[in-house]
Design a protein around this motif. Structure first.
Motif, PDB file in Angstrom:
ATOM      1  N   ARG A  21       0.835  -1.208   0.000  1.00  0.00           N
ATOM      2  CA  ARG A  21       0.000   0.000   0.000  1.00  0.00           C
ATOM      3  C   ARG A  21       0.870   1.259   0.000  1.00  0.00           C
ATOM      4  NH1 ARG A  21      -4.309  -0.181   4.676  1.00  0.00           N
ATOM      5  NH2 ARG A  21      -4.675   1.905   3.796  1.00  0.00           N
ATOM      6  N   ASP A  24       2.108   1.785  -3.548  1.00  0.00           N
ATOM      7  CA  ASP A  24       0.995   2.271  -4.366  1.00  0.00           C
ATOM      8  C   ASP A  24       0.693   3.741  -4.055  1.00  0.00           C
ATOM      9  OD1 ASP A  24       0.762  -0.199  -5.537  1.00  0.00           O
ATOM     10  OD2 ASP A  24      -0.932  -0.846  -4.300  1.00  0.00           O
ATOM     11  N   SER A  25       0.768   4.099  -2.772  1.00  0.00           N
ATOM     12  CA  SER A  25       0.471   5.477  -2.352  1.00  0.00           C
ATOM     13  C   SER A  25       1.496   6.456  -2.909  1.00  0.00           C
ATOM     14  CB  SER A  25       0.433   5.563  -0.828  1.00  0.00           C
ATOM     15  OG  SER A  25      -0.625   4.794  -0.298  1.00  0.00           O
ATOM     16  N   ASN A  27       3.209   6.065  -5.698  1.00  0.00           N
ATOM     17  CA  ASN A  27       2.940   6.189  -7.133  1.00  0.00           C
ATOM     18  C   ASN A  27       1.754   7.110  -7.387  1.00  0.00           C
ATOM     19  OD1 ASN A  27       5.032   4.425  -7.774  1.00  0.00           O
ATOM     20  ND2 ASN A  27       3.714   2.621  -7.735  1.00  0.00           N
ATOM     21  N   HIS A  28       0.723   6.969  -6.562  1.00  0.00           N
ATOM     22  CA  HIS A  28      -0.455   7.836  -6.704  1.00  0.00           C
ATOM     23  C   HIS A  28      -0.091   9.288  -6.397  1.00  0.00           C
ATOM     24  CE1 HIS A  28      -4.490   9.460  -6.283  1.00  0.00           C
ATOM     25  NE2 HIS A  28      -4.148   9.906  -5.084  1.00  0.00           N
ATOM     26  N   ALA A  29       0.706   9.486  -5.364  1.00  0.00           N
ATOM     27  CA  ALA A  29       1.085  10.847  -4.965  1.00  0.00           C
ATOM     28  C   ALA A  29       1.869  11.541  -6.077  1.00  0.00           C
ATOM     29  CB  ALA A  29       1.907  10.802  -3.684  1.00  0.00           C
ATOM     30  N   LYS A  30       2.750  10.811  -6.718  1.00  0.00           N
ATOM     31  CA  LYS A  30       3.529  11.405  -7.812  1.00  0.00           C
ATOM     32  C   LYS A  30       2.616  11.803  -8.966  1.00  0.00           C
ATOM     33  CE  LYS A  30       7.267  10.519 -11.073  1.00  0.00           C
ATOM     34  NZ  LYS A  30       8.354   9.598 -11.489  1.00  0.00           N
ATOM     35  N   GLU A  31       1.748  10.899  -9.367  1.00  0.00           N
ATOM     36  CA  GLU A  31       0.835  11.179 -10.476  1.00  0.00           C
ATOM     37  C   GLU A  31      -0.088  12.350 -10.135  1.00  0.00           C
ATOM     38  OE1 GLU A  31      -2.594   8.937 -13.210  1.00  0.00           O
ATOM     39  OE2 GLU A  31      -1.592   7.869 -11.580  1.00  0.00           O
ATOM     40  N   ALA A  32      -0.625  12.347  -8.920  1.00  0.00           N
ATOM     41  CA  ALA A  32      -1.552  13.400  -8.516  1.00  0.00           C
ATOM     42  C   ALA A  32      -0.851  14.754  -8.447  1.00  0.00           C
ATOM     43  CB  ALA A  32      -2.170  13.057  -7.161  1.00  0.00           C
ATOM     44  N   ASN A  35      -0.084  16.089 -11.972  1.00  0.00           N
ATOM     45  CA  ASN A  35      -1.335  16.549 -12.584  1.00  0.00           C
ATOM     46  C   ASN A  35      -1.807  17.859 -11.973  1.00  0.00           C
ATOM     47  OD1 ASN A  35      -1.428  14.342 -14.289  1.00  0.00           O
ATOM     48  ND2 ASN A  35      -2.788  13.153 -12.975  1.00  0.00           N
ATOM     49  N   MET A  54      -0.867  14.566   1.261  1.00  0.00           N
ATOM     50  CA  MET A  54      -0.718  13.158   0.895  1.00  0.00           C
ATOM     51  C   MET A  54       0.390  12.493   1.703  1.00  0.00           C
ATOM     52  SD  MET A  54      -1.343  13.104  -3.263  1.00  0.00           S
ATOM     53  CE  MET A  54      -0.474  14.626  -3.662  1.00  0.00           C
TER      54      MET A  54
END
Length: 258
Positions: A21, A24-25, A27-32, A35, A54
């Motif tokens: 997790r 995954d978090s 990776n999500h933080a980088k993408e978010a 963006n 985050m």
């Protein structure tokens, strides 16, 4: 399967889930974050606040390790045998690993976001400017993040050019973040040297301090020079910056060895 092995397996599965997790978090933080920077028209401060939020949530995953251990795992293990300390070490090692990964990720993410902001700001600033007297085209420097006084090559009029607000922001924290990424290798060497000293708990041999001093000097020298390639005015501070860091090293060594 006996009760002991069942508890160990459950604990291992929980730690594996936390680590997954966590990844995954990130990776999500980088993408978010990437963006958000683009969608906010490169509002760097807003993007950083979003990242800090985050990061706080990601750190809660690490906190969960101790929480679950204290409330559920340790009490159950102590009821059936004397093996809890070894299992606790697993969680402790993972907590340290995740925190180290988070710090490294933050350094890289902030550097990447800063590079994106820098590229955007340079593009904005790289527009045509004209002499106020003769209307000839003049060009500002892209490594000076302040108002610039440019003499027209045609009529010798001194023009005062106030760059875009985003361009002015680049000169300080943005270039620092980019320089950190450019000198990651030197930083890692320095961190390894200081960690070797910490492991000796105040009893590190002098050779360890010599290794750390060399790595410390090489990192900060590389870092300050990397900044100068982006903001030429920082050349004026280079000598003072180097002296300040050398003093910090000497003070740290004195505290740790006396």
């Amino acid at each position: 399967m006996d009760k002991k092995q069942e508890l160990i397996n459950k604990w291992d599965a929980f730690l594996l889930k936390i680590e997954s997790r966590f990844t995954d978090s990130l990776n999500h933080a980088k993408e978010a974050s990437v963006n958000q920077l683009a969608e906010s028209d490169y509002d760097f401060e807003t993007t950083m606040r979003g990242w800090q939020g985050m990061k706080a949530q990601i750190r809660q995953l690490t906190d969960k390790i101790d929480e679950v251990w204290d409330e559920k795992v340790e009490p159950q293990m102590e009821l059936i045998g004397d093996f809890a300390s070894d299992e606790y070490t697993k969680g402790s090692i993972l907590s340290d690993k995740l925190e180290e990964n988070l710090q490294r990720f933050e350094r890289q993410l902030e550097g990447e976001l800063s590079q994106l902001f820098y590229d955007h700001a340079i593009k904005i600033a790289d527009k045509k400017h004209n002499c106020t007297q003769c209307d000839a085209e003049i060009q500002i420097r892209n490594d000076l993040f302040r108002a610039q006084y440019i003499t027209c090559s045609f009529c010798n009029t001194v023009n005062t050019i106030a760059p875009e607000a985003k361009f002015l922001k680049v000169g300080w924290g943005i270039v620092d973040n980019i320089a950190k990424v450019k000198t990651q290798t030197e930083f890692d060497v320095m961190e390894a040297a200081i960690e070797a000293i910490r492991l000796h708990r105040g009893q590190a041999p002098e050779s360890y301090w010599e290794t750390y001093e060399k790595a410390h000097s090489e990192y900060w020298n590389s870092f300050f020079k990397a900044r100068i390639t982006l903001n030429s005015e920082l050349q004026n501070r280079y000598d003072d910056d180097i002296k300040r860091k050398q003093k910090e090293f000497e003070n740290y060594k004195k505290i740790q060895t006396t």
